[in-house]
Scaffold this motif. Structure first.
Motif, mmCIF file in Angstrom:
data_model
loop_
_atom_site.group_PDB
_atom_site.id
_atom_site.type_symbol
_atom_site.label_atom_id
_atom_site.label_comp_id
_atom_site.label_asym_id
_atom_site.label_seq_id
_atom_site.Cartn_x
_atom_site.Cartn_y
_atom_site.Cartn_z
ATOM 1 N N GLN A 95 4.325 -2.207 13.995
ATOM 2 C CA GLN A 95 4.068 -1.406 12.796
ATOM 3 C C GLN A 95 2.579 -1.185 12.578
ATOM 4 O OE1 GLN A 95 6.441 -1.518 8.987
ATOM 5 N NE2 GLN A 95 4.681 -2.735 8.402
ATOM 6 N N LEU A 96 2.235 0.038 12.189
ATOM 7 C CA LEU A 96 0.866 0.402 11.848
ATOM 8 C C LEU A 96 0.902 1.112 10.501
ATOM 9 C CD1 LEU A 96 -2.106 0.524 12.895
ATOM 10 C CD2 LEU A 96 -1.579 2.865 13.653
ATOM 11 N N VAL A 97 0.228 0.539 9.504
ATOM 12 C CA VAL A 97 0.229 1.092 8.153
ATOM 13 C C VAL A 97 -1.042 1.922 7.961
ATOM 14 C CG1 VAL A 97 0.344 0.593 5.683
ATOM 15 C CG2 VAL A 97 1.525 -0.896 7.318
ATOM 16 N N VAL A 98 -0.862 3.214 7.720
ATOM 17 C CA VAL A 98 -1.974 4.146 7.566
ATOM 18 C C VAL A 98 -1.939 4.728 6.162
ATOM 19 C CG1 VAL A 98 -3.005 6.313 8.357
ATOM 20 C CG2 VAL A 98 -1.986 4.727 10.010
ATOM 21 N N ASN A 99 -3.041 4.604 5.455
ATOM 22 C CA ASN A 99 -3.161 5.197 4.126
ATOM 23 C C ASN A 99 -3.980 6.474 4.194
ATOM 24 O OD1 ASN A 99 -5.312 5.286 1.626
ATOM 25 N ND2 ASN A 99 -3.217 4.973 0.956
ATOM 26 N N THR A 100 -3.568 7.474 3.417
ATOM 27 C CA THR A 100 -4.339 8.702 3.310
ATOM 28 C C THR A 100 -3.980 9.393 2.015
ATOM 29 O OG1 THR A 100 -5.032 10.709 4.482
ATOM 30 C CG2 THR A 100 -2.675 10.168 4.530
ATOM 31 N N THR A 101 -4.615 10.532 1.759
ATOM 32 C CA THR A 101 -4.317 11.291 0.548
ATOM 33 C C THR A 101 -3.072 12.149 0.780
ATOM 34 O OG1 THR A 101 -5.648 13.200 1.219
ATOM 35 C CG2 THR A 101 -6.782 11.412 0.051
ATOM 36 N N ASP A 122 5.998 3.993 20.926
ATOM 37 C CA ASP A 122 6.212 2.599 20.538
ATOM 38 C C ASP A 122 5.549 2.229 19.211
ATOM 39 O OD1 ASP A 122 7.664 2.178 22.837
ATOM 40 O OD2 ASP A 122 5.928 1.486 23.989
ATOM 41 N N VAL A 123 4.677 3.088 18.705
ATOM 42 C CA VAL A 123 3.998 2.793 17.442
ATOM 43 C C VAL A 123 4.937 3.104 16.283
ATOM 44 C CG1 VAL A 123 2.037 3.291 15.949
ATOM 45 C CG2 VAL A 123 1.749 3.278 18.436
ATOM 46 N N ASP A 124 5.228 2.102 15.479
ATOM 47 C CA ASP A 124 6.085 2.260 14.305
ATOM 48 C C ASP A 124 5.179 2.578 13.120
ATOM 49 O OD1 ASP A 124 8.022 2.201 12.404
ATOM 50 O OD2 ASP A 124 8.917 0.317 13.041
ATOM 51 N N LEU A 125 4.889 3.866 12.933
ATOM 52 C CA LEU A 125 3.909 4.296 11.945
ATOM 53 C C LEU A 125 4.509 4.327 10.548
ATOM 54 C CD1 LEU A 125 0.991 5.412 11.585
ATOM 55 C CD2 LEU A 125 1.982 7.699 11.760
ATOM 56 N N TRP A 126 3.809 3.721 9.617
ATOM 57 C CA TRP A 126 4.181 3.781 8.206
ATOM 58 C C TRP A 126 3.066 4.536 7.493
ATOM 59 C CZ3 TRP A 126 4.830 -0.958 4.431
ATOM 60 C CH2 TRP A 126 5.265 -0.485 3.198
ATOM 61 N N LEU A 127 3.368 5.754 7.045
ATOM 62 C CA LEU A 127 2.386 6.593 6.375
ATOM 63 C C LEU A 127 2.476 6.351 4.874
ATOM 64 C CD1 LEU A 127 0.227 8.725 6.818
ATOM 65 C CD2 LEU A 127 2.000 10.482 6.639
ATOM 66 N N PHE A 128 1.425 5.778 4.320
ATOM 67 C CA PHE A 128 1.378 5.406 2.910
ATOM 68 C C PHE A 128 0.345 6.294 2.217
ATOM 69 C CE2 PHE A 128 -0.931 2.317 -0.040
ATOM 70 C CZ PHE A 128 -0.163 2.669 -1.144
ATOM 71 N N THR A 129 0.806 7.211 1.351
ATOM 72 C CA THR A 129 -0.102 8.119 0.667
ATOM 73 C C THR A 129 -0.362 7.644 -0.753
ATOM 74 O OG1 THR A 129 1.707 9.546 -0.110
ATOM 75 C CG2 THR A 129 0.702 10.076 2.024
ATOM 76 N N SER A 130 -1.555 7.916 -1.237
ATOM 77 C CA SER A 130 -1.917 7.551 -2.604
ATOM 78 C C SER A 130 -3.069 8.423 -3.071
ATOM 79 C CB SER A 130 -2.313 6.074 -2.692
ATOM 80 O OG SER A 130 -3.493 5.819 -1.952
ATOM 81 N N PHE A 131 -3.084 8.714 -4.364
ATOM 82 C CA PHE A 131 -4.199 9.457 -4.927
ATOM 83 C C PHE A 131 -5.400 8.539 -5.134
ATOM 84 C CE2 PHE A 131 -0.648 12.202 -6.238
ATOM 85 C CZ PHE A 131 -1.123 13.438 -5.815
ATOM 86 N N GLU A 132 -5.133 7.254 -5.363
ATOM 87 C CA GLU A 132 -6.207 6.298 -5.594
ATOM 88 C C GLU A 132 -6.672 5.661 -4.287
ATOM 89 O OE1 GLU A 132 -7.590 5.941 -8.528
ATOM 90 O OE2 GLU A 132 -6.171 7.358 -9.415
ATOM 91 N N VAL A 133 -7.942 5.332 -4.214
ATOM 92 C CA VAL A 133 -8.486 4.652 -3.039
ATOM 93 C C VAL A 133 -7.915 3.235 -2.981
ATOM 94 C CG1 VAL A 133 -10.583 3.784 -1.940
ATOM 95 C CG2 VAL A 133 -10.608 6.001 -3.125
ATOM 96 N N PRO A 134 -7.353 2.819 -1.852
ATOM 97 C CA PRO A 134 -6.783 1.475 -1.771
ATOM 98 C C PRO A 134 -7.857 0.402 -1.661
ATOM 99 C CG PRO A 134 -6.664 2.522 0.369
ATOM 100 C CD PRO A 134 -7.207 3.567 -0.584
ATOM 101 N N ASP A 135 -7.514 -0.796 -2.115
ATOM 102 C CA ASP A 135 -8.377 -1.963 -1.923
ATOM 103 C C ASP A 135 -7.950 -2.615 -0.617
ATOM 104 O OD1 ASP A 135 -9.808 -4.281 -1.935
ATOM 105 O OD2 ASP A 135 -9.156 -4.962 -3.903
ATOM 106 N N MET A 136 -8.694 -2.375 0.436
ATOM 107 C CA MET A 136 -8.301 -2.826 1.767
ATOM 108 C C MET A 136 -8.271 -4.344 1.881
ATOM 109 S SD MET A 136 -7.748 -0.023 3.581
ATOM 110 C CE MET A 136 -7.994 -0.420 5.316
ATOM 111 N N ALA A 137 -8.994 -5.049 1.010
ATOM 112 C CA ALA A 137 -9.044 -6.505 1.089
ATOM 113 C C ALA A 137 -7.778 -7.146 0.543
ATOM 114 C CB ALA A 137 -10.259 -7.040 0.329
ATOM 115 N N THR A 138 -7.050 -6.437 -0.324
ATOM 116 C CA THR A 138 -5.876 -7.036 -0.964
ATOM 117 C C THR A 138 -4.570 -6.346 -0.602
ATOM 118 O OG1 THR A 138 -6.164 -5.662 -2.949
ATOM 119 C CG2 THR A 138 -7.265 -7.813 -2.916
ATOM 120 N N GLU A 139 -4.613 -5.121 -0.088
ATOM 121 C CA GLU A 139 -3.389 -4.391 0.233
ATOM 122 C C GLU A 139 -3.102 -4.473 1.734
ATOM 123 O OE1 GLU A 139 -2.783 -0.589 -1.764
ATOM 124 O OE2 GLU A 139 -4.638 -0.924 -2.879
#
Length: 286
Positions: A95-101, A122-139
């Motif tokens: 799994q690869l979790v990618v955040n974008t707008t 083979d890459v199990d992509l999880w596309l996670f969209t958000s309007f807010e900038v994610p906190d990479m240290a906690t998410e």
């Protein structure tokens, strides 16, 4: 709110006994002794300060309070079971979790995902969209691709693409009485004017959009003229849904990437970034 919750085991024992109508059958279903089930029920009744079962010899039946608690307990246990099963998605090995707008996902990334999946099935992509900038240290995010981010702790930061903006509208939109579509940040017409953009008939009033993706779609639907991203709008231009109103271009947003330090050596993240950089190579000017 309750200061203390009854033990989960007591609720499971109660639910099984109530559903099966027997302490003995509940004990068999939960692989416990009948005395253990009885003790769980007694402790729950003591906690609630009221009986949950009518007892007559070896037979039991629910009181009104027991019926009420049964429906609540079954809903709670069902929701908990669903939530626990949902956690399996976090254990996927590739799994690869990618955040974008939402705008980047909808107008640039989504049309190209088939190419990425074909190259890296083979890459199990999880596309996670958000309007807010994610906190990479906690998410739980491996990497983020956005036009509104800067360096963050525990991440590497890379500039990927300098976007450009230009005014555009649907080719069939009449020249007279065009509505002006307004965006935020760089997509606001004040930015076009400050950067020296020519007058294309834009007005101060019109329709306003906080989402650049909706702004782009509104222009493509013929609602008016908009200042659009060259990167995000290219597909709509190729499809004949957008027509530039000027040959002039002005500075647009900077698309950058954050990669969490735990994912920097991950081959999945490296494959995605290599593909991303290749796909973002500048195309010929319009």
């Amino acid at each position: 709110m309750l200061k203390h919750w009854p033990p989960l085991n007591a609720l499971r024992g109660f639910e099984a006994a109530a559903r099966l109508g027997s302490f003995h059958k509940a004990a068999e279903a939960l692989n416990l002794t009948q005395s253990a089930i009885s003790q769980q029920i007694r402790s729950l009744e003591s906690y609630l300060e009221q009986p949950l079962f009518h007892r007559s010899g070896r037979s039991v039946s629910l009181t009104d309070a027991g019926h009420d608690l049964l429906s609540t307990t079954q809903a709670l246990l069902q929701q908990l079971a669903v939530g626990i099963r949902r956690l399996d998605q976090y254990r996927k090995p590739n799994q690869l979790v990618v955040n974008t707008t939402p705008a980047f996902a909808r107008h640039w990334l989504l049309p190209r995902l088939a190419d990425f999946h074909q190259r890296h099935p083979d890459v199990d992509l999880w596309l996670f969209t958000s309007f807010e900038v994610p906190d990479m240290a906690t998410e739980t995010i491996d990497l983020a691709i956005r036009d509104d981010i800067g360096p963050q702790a525990e991440c590497s930061f890379t500039v990927l693409h300098q976007d450009q903006l230009y005014p555009a509208c649907h080719p069939a939109l009449p020249e007279d009485g065009r509505t002006t579509l307004h965006g935020e940040r760089e997509m606001d017409w004040s930015h076009w004017q400050l950067e020296g953009g020519e007058d294309v008939g834009q007005q101060g009033k019109g329709l306003n959009f906080s989402d650049p993706g909706l702004l782009l779609e509104a222009a493509g639907e013929g609602l008016g003229i908009a200042l659009v991203s060259q990167l995000l709008g290219r597909r709509m231009v190729d499809e004949g849904r957008l027509r530039p109103l000027s040959a002039q271009r002005v500075r647009g947003p900077v698309w950058s990437c954050l990669v969490h330090w735990e994912s920097q050596e991950d081959p999945l993240a490296r494959q995605f970034l290599a593909w991303l950089r290749e796909a973002l190579q500048p195309a010929p000017s319009l």
